[in-house]
Enzyme design. Structure first.
Site, PDB file in Angstrom:
ATOM      1  N   GLU A  79       0.897  -1.277  -0.001  1.00  0.00           N
ATOM      2  CA  GLU A  79       0.020  -0.032  -0.079  1.00  0.00           C
ATOM      3  C   GLU A  79       0.914   1.242   0.052  1.00  0.00           C
ATOM      4  O   GLU A  79       0.485   2.441  -0.513  1.00  0.00           O
ATOM      5  CB  GLU A  79      -0.852   0.071   1.134  1.00  0.00           C
ATOM      6  N   CYS A 111      -4.699  -3.532   2.317  1.00  0.00           N
ATOM      7  CA  CYS A 111      -3.785  -4.526   2.918  1.00  0.00           C
ATOM      8  C   CYS A 111      -4.143  -5.869   2.239  1.00  0.00           C
ATOM      9  O   CYS A 111      -3.685  -6.956   2.960  1.00  0.00           O
ATOM     10  CB  CYS A 111      -4.362  -4.717   4.636  1.00  0.00           C
ATOM     11  N   HIS A 233      -6.293 -10.990   9.458  1.00  0.00           N
ATOM     12  CA  HIS A 233      -5.527  -9.877   8.995  1.00  0.00           C
ATOM     13  C   HIS A 233      -5.524  -9.050  10.317  1.00  0.00           C
ATOM     14  O   HIS A 233      -6.661  -8.855  10.769  1.00  0.00           O
ATOM     15  CB  HIS A 233      -6.183  -8.967   7.702  1.00  0.00           C
TER      16      HIS A 233
HETATM   17  N1  CAA Z   1      -8.721  -0.489  29.626  1.00  0.00           N
HETATM   18  C1  CAA Z   1      -9.117  -1.526  28.457  1.00  0.00           C
HETATM   19  N2  CAA Z   1      -9.912  -1.235  27.424  1.00  0.00           N
HETATM   20  C2  CAA Z   1     -10.104   0.061  27.114  1.00  0.00           C
HETATM   21  C3  CAA Z   1      -9.740   1.163  28.009  1.00  0.00           C
HETATM   22  C4  CAA Z   1      -9.034   0.816  29.306  1.00  0.00           C
HETATM   23  N3  CAA Z   1      -8.595   1.585  30.080  1.00  0.00           N
HETATM   24  N4  CAA Z   1     -10.232   2.349  27.432  1.00  0.00           N
HETATM   25  C5  CAA Z   1     -10.877   1.939  26.307  1.00  0.00           C
HETATM   26  N5  CAA Z   1     -10.876   0.625  26.026  1.00  0.00           N
HETATM   27  C6  CAA Z   1     -11.402   0.019  24.777  1.00  0.00           C
HETATM   28  C7  CAA Z   1     -12.662   0.263  24.232  1.00  0.00           C
HETATM   29  O1  CAA Z   1     -13.864  -0.227  25.265  1.00  0.00           O
HETATM   30  C8  CAA Z   1     -12.629  -0.336  23.099  1.00  0.00           C
HETATM   31  O2  CAA Z   1     -12.831  -1.682  23.325  1.00  0.00           O
HETATM   32  P1  CAA Z   1     -13.890  -2.360  22.128  1.00  0.00           P
HETATM   33  O3  CAA Z   1     -13.572  -1.923  20.650  1.00  0.00           O
HETATM   34  O4  CAA Z   1     -14.094  -3.699  22.559  1.00  0.00           O
HETATM   35  O5  CAA Z   1     -15.427  -1.510  22.280  1.00  0.00           O
HETATM   36  C9  CAA Z   1     -11.269  -0.122  22.745  1.00  0.00           C
HETATM   37  O6  CAA Z   1     -10.385   0.214  23.836  1.00  0.00           O
HETATM   38  C10 CAA Z   1     -10.899   1.004  21.617  1.00  0.00           C
HETATM   39  O7  CAA Z   1     -11.394   2.214  22.056  1.00  0.00           O
HETATM   40  P2  CAA Z   1     -12.312   3.233  21.156  1.00  0.00           P
HETATM   41  O8  CAA Z   1     -13.507   2.526  20.915  1.00  0.00           O
HETATM   42  O9  CAA Z   1     -12.131   4.218  22.213  1.00  0.00           O
HETATM   43  O10 CAA Z   1     -11.526   3.365  19.819  1.00  0.00           O
HETATM   44  P3  CAA Z   1     -10.706   4.651  19.479  1.00  0.00           P
HETATM   45  O11 CAA Z   1     -11.607   5.797  19.192  1.00  0.00           O
HETATM   46  O12 CAA Z   1      -9.283   4.666  20.177  1.00  0.00           O
HETATM   47  O13 CAA Z   1     -10.226   4.179  17.943  1.00  0.00           O
HETATM   48  C11 CAA Z   1      -9.463   2.436  16.472  1.00  0.00           C
HETATM   49  C12 CAA Z   1      -9.857   2.586  17.564  1.00  0.00           C
HETATM   50  C13 CAA Z   1     -11.019   2.687  15.490  1.00  0.00           C
HETATM   51  C14 CAA Z   1      -9.028   0.963  15.879  1.00  0.00           C
HETATM   52  C15 CAA Z   1      -8.725   3.640  15.527  1.00  0.00           C
HETATM   53  O14 CAA Z   1      -7.307   3.428  16.215  1.00  0.00           O
HETATM   54  C16 CAA Z   1      -8.268   3.550  14.261  1.00  0.00           C
HETATM   55  O15 CAA Z   1      -9.080   4.269  13.377  1.00  0.00           O
HETATM   56  N6  CAA Z   1      -7.305   2.592  13.598  1.00  0.00           N
HETATM   57  C17 CAA Z   1      -7.357   2.852  12.214  1.00  0.00           C
HETATM   58  C18 CAA Z   1      -8.314   2.113  11.573  1.00  0.00           C
HETATM   59  C19 CAA Z   1      -8.123   0.181  11.370  1.00  0.00           C
HETATM   60  O16 CAA Z   1      -7.095  -0.177  11.924  1.00  0.00           O
HETATM   61  N7  CAA Z   1      -9.191  -0.286  11.255  1.00  0.00           N
HETATM   62  C20 CAA Z   1      -9.360  -1.640  11.117  1.00  0.00           C
HETATM   63  C21 CAA Z   1     -10.215  -2.178  10.290  1.00  0.00           C
HETATM   64  S1  CAA Z   1      -9.481  -1.441   8.502  1.00  0.00           S
HETATM   65  C22 CAA Z   1      -8.224  -2.838   7.869  1.00  0.00           C
HETATM   66  O17 CAA Z   1      -8.063  -3.842   8.712  1.00  0.00           O
HETATM   67  C23 CAA Z   1      -7.469  -2.199   6.868  1.00  0.00           C
HETATM   68  C24 CAA Z   1      -6.275  -1.706   7.602  1.00  0.00           C
HETATM   69  O18 CAA Z   1      -5.263  -2.411   7.850  1.00  0.00           O
HETATM   70  C25 CAA Z   1      -6.268  -0.474   7.885  1.00  0.00           C
END
Ligand code: CAA
Length: 383
Positions: A79, A111, A233
């Site tokens: 990518e 990916c 993945h």
């Molecule tokens: N202790 C333990 N867990 C905690 C916590 C704590 N103190 N505080 C928060 N969490 C948990 C939340 O409950 C949540 O868990 P769930 O998903 O099980 O509900 C988790 O931590 C994540 O927290 P948020 O929901 O607040 O998420 P965020 O706003 O930080 O965003 C993300 C997370 C969406 C992965 C973001 O990092 C992101 O956009 N990443 C890039 C996109 C990505 O990787 N997408 C994956 C699918 S696309 C793909 O696969 C192609 C590719 O490679 C990109």
């Protein structure tokens, strides 16, 4: 036909950032990253590493051990391409000194592209069983600094030799596919970092998993309970857990951690390597489990945009003898932690757009490094 992965080797740079540093900076509990996202560290490339050096360093042990005379095709999945025109595979062809009667090409679909390359390679070997394909997936995952996606960066390359009578994993013929035109993660040509709708991307991942699984079943694929392990993945490890929970629910089964854990060990401390991530998961599984002979393993590949593919394979007898486990663990053991300032310095990598000459400081002491850029051309060196 008996075709599949004969060799598998990965490479990562020697630096990583511990996500505790970003947790402190972002004023969040570190367990959000360590447990909620499932990531502890992310690999960070210094200025003298790019997708070409990652790929060449991943493939080098395979060429050293097996020679290159039967390889007549290099498929390079990425990518994070370095050129809009020239395939990174050609740099690899030169650096590894491969035979001139070879075809080289680069493939892109977020990916997912390494899986398309694997299927194309298997079909090619079916027609030319005496030939081998060198397939390399190499990526540097970059999101905007201070964005929520920043903690899901990483990088790495996985090189595989695809052949007749493979010694690691025979790939099954049946495969399930899913494509839908969505904007969950994308990177216009003028951007260095990906744009992403994070939550939507995780939903699309699961939707594509369901679609690809259902197509795999329609192609008379293996039943859920035939699999000894599942590799997903892994943009971040929690995504693999969510995916497996989803698939077990679809199949009215009970989630068993031992069906996914071994494939996630490397990803937790390396981070997202985009096209390489699924195959880094496979390497992690093979390096950590020695009881998989003749067992079926499920593979789910996802590339945003989006394409998903569910396929499977059979781990071969004596596969343990043909792995690069020692080399992999040596790479991991000699890594160095970065402080935040050095991470930032590496993140802003030098890239002259006016053709000026720059010499790049040496950080990378592996076999291949990026030594300089001049006249809009990248120059690689052997260390
Ligand atoms: N202790 C333990 N867990 C905690 C916590 C704590 N103190 N505080 C928060 N969490 C948990 C939340 O409950 C949540 O868990 P769930 O998903 O099980 O509900 C988790 O931590 C994540 O927290 P948020 O929901 O607040 O998420 P965020 O706003 O930080 O965003 C993300 C997370 C969406 C992965 C973001 O990092 C992101 O956009 N990443 C890039 C996109 C990505 O990787 N997408 C994956 C699918 S696309 C793909 O696969 C192609 C590719 O490679 C990109």
């Amino acid at each position: 036909m008996n075709i599949g992965i004969d060799q598998i080797s990965f490479y990562i740079p020697k630096y990583y950032l511990d996500l505790a540093i970003l947790a402190e900076r972002n004023h969040v509990d570190v367990n959000k990253y360590y447990k909620g996202i499932g990531q502890e560290k992310m690999s960070i490339p210094p200025h003298d590493e790019d997708i070409v050096t990652l790929a060449a360093n991943a493939a080098y042990p395979i060429i050293q051990k097996n020679g290159a005379s039967d390889i007549d095709t290099i498929l390079f999945a990425t990518e994070s391409s370095i050129d809009q025109s020239k395939a990174a595979a050609i740099y690899i062809h030169h650096l590894l000194n491969l035979p001139q009667n070879c075809r080289c090409v680069e493939l892109k679909q977020a990916c997912y592209s390494a899986t398309a390359a694997l299927q194309l390679a298997c079909a090619y070997i079916a027609l030319h069983p005496q030939k081998k394909v060198l397939l390399i997936a190499s990526d540097i995952s970059r999101y905007d600094l201070d964005s929520v996606a920043e903690v899901t960066q990483g990088c790495g390359a996985v090189a595989m030799l695809i052949s007749h009578h493979p010694r690691i994993m025979k790939i099954d013929n049946m495969t399930g596919k899913y494509t839908e035109d969505v904007m969950d993660f994308w990177r216009p040509n003028y951007r260095k970092t990906a744009l992403v709708d994070g939550k939507f991307s995780t939903q699309m991942y699961l939707k594509a998993l369901e679609g690809a699984w259902s197509d795999y079943q329609a192609q008379e694929g293996r039943a859920y309970d035939e699999f000894a392990h599942f590799c997903y993945h892994l943009p971040f490890s929690k995504m693999g857990i969510k995916a497996h929970q989803y698939l077990t629910r679809l199949n009215k089964q009970t989630m068993q951690a031992e069906h996914i854990d071994a494939a996630m060990i490397y990803n937790r401390i390396i981070g997202n390597s985009y096209s390489a991530a699924l195959y880094l998961g496979l390497a992690s599984l093979l390096d950590h489990r020695n009881d998989l002979e003749e067992q079926a393993v499920a593979m789910f590949s996802y590339g945003s945009g989006c394409v998903g593919e569910f396929f499977s394979g059979i781990i071969q007898t004596n596969y343990q003898q043909y792995l690069y486990t020692t080399e992999h663990q040596r790479l991991l053991a000699k890594r160095q932690a970065l402080d935040y300032e050095t991470y930032l310095e590496f993140w802003h990598y030098p890239e002259p757009t006016d053709g000026q000459t720059i010499t790049i400081d040496q950080h990378n002491h592996s076999t291949f490094r990026l030594a300089s850029i001049s006249n809009h051309q990248r120059h690689y060196a052997r260390t």
